[in-house]
Design an enzyme around this catalytic site. Sequence first.
Site, PDB file in Angstrom:
ATOM      1  N   CYS A  68       0.842  -1.207   0.000  1.00 51.91           N
ATOM      2  CA  CYS A  68       0.000   0.000   0.000  1.00 51.91           C
ATOM      3  C   CYS A  68       0.869   1.245   0.000  1.00 51.91           C
ATOM      4  CB  CYS A  68      -0.911   0.033   1.227  1.00 51.91           C
ATOM      5  SG  CYS A  68      -2.107  -1.293   1.345  1.00 51.91           S
ATOM      6  N   ASP A  69       0.346   2.299  -0.595  1.00 50.94           N
ATOM      7  CA  ASP A  69       1.009   3.601  -0.502  1.00 50.94           C
ATOM      8  C   ASP A  69      -0.032   4.698  -0.700  1.00 50.94           C
ATOM      9  OD1 ASP A  69       4.062   4.591  -0.469  1.00 50.94           O
ATOM     10  OD2 ASP A  69       2.811   6.038  -1.530  1.00 50.94           O
ATOM     11  N   SER A  70       0.113   5.788   0.043  1.00 52.00           N
ATOM     12  CA  SER A  70      -0.859   6.876   0.000  1.00 52.00           C
ATOM     13  C   SER A  70      -0.219   8.166  -0.492  1.00 52.00           C
ATOM     14  CB  SER A  70      -1.464   7.105   1.395  1.00 52.00           C
ATOM     15  OG  SER A  70      -2.150   5.966   1.841  1.00 52.00           O
TER      16      SER A  70
END
Length: 396
Positions: A68-70
């Site tokens: 995941c990455d935001s």
Amino acid sequence: MRFVLASQSPARLQTLRSAGVEPEVIVSGVDEDNVTAESPGELARLLATLKARAVVAELDDHATVLGCDSVLEIDGVAYGKPGTPEIARERLRAMRGKSGVLHTGHCLFDTNTKQELRELASTTVYFADMTDDEIDAYVGTGEPLVVAGSFTVDGIGGPFVTGIEGDYHNVVGLSLPLVRTMLAQVGIAWPSLWTPVVKRPDYNESEAARYDDSRGGVERAQAAARAVGELLPAGSQRVLELAVGTGIVGAELVALGNLVHGFDLSTAMLQHAKVRLPGHVAAADATRLPVADRRTDAVVAIWLLHLLDDSTPILAEVARILRPGGVFLTTTEKNEATRYAEGRDPNTTRAQDSLTRLVAEAATHGLALDGATTFPGPRRTTGNAPIYPLIRFRRI
């Protein structure tokens, strides 16, 4: 099933834990600063993919890996972690009173089915019109320096978020509904990931009365106190003991020349501790201690962290009350020490007092590992005497 989270984010880990899932955490090591994409959303999805693939490449057996990455998008510009107070302050001033879109890329790679799924979840976030003083105070906490977009919705920054449109969990770090759907596509039912709830002891009056005898008594307490004495800095010590229990270890520390104050949640245990440490024990939650910031020289926690569902709040509170240069001493790998003594295999689940987890999490709160020792427990009826590790963190 081996479920791996390819992210070092404490917020993502806590989100999964709160939903009943205990993942294995492997940090990818991807250099986020040198990755570019056509849009902020595509950047988040690409970074998530790179993280998942990097971890998969290191595996030597099958697993399902979630990367995941935001990225926060405001006016078409992507904002990741600011890294410095100056950049964080500048970004927060530009964001106040506006709205942005928090994009979180998700990549699920299942090595059994050889499937790779890449999805993006986007949530609109509305920011309060923060004053300059509020921005300076928020930056001073250090929180906005290490999170995408320079804000959190589930932490200190929560009061500065006036509303969201979309999935709340996505703003925290990952979309639980989306992850559930992705897992279903590779044949994994979400309930199959739930971790069984372990019943914790309540330490009522009957348990408190027999606690010392059932835990090795004075012999074990003396061994623990001697080990703590080895790691305490030289000179007269004022020690704050968390989960002081019956005060049996604290009393041995006093015998070694230390002044000990103890806190515990169990009133039944404290009744015994008051006899051993009169006037120096009180009821308190270890995550909300009645102690001023940066006033404490040494904090000790013996056989506490392995009992917790999440040790992160304890580490954060210890970091708050320790003065710079102060030390935190805690036992680690308690359950593993017993397993080894009894000749059983290591546990495959991640305990809250595992060494690797504590070192990584402590570092995010300014606590650096700088010492360790071991001490023996009482010999068991079957197997050898367990050897308990004791580690020391120093407040930077």
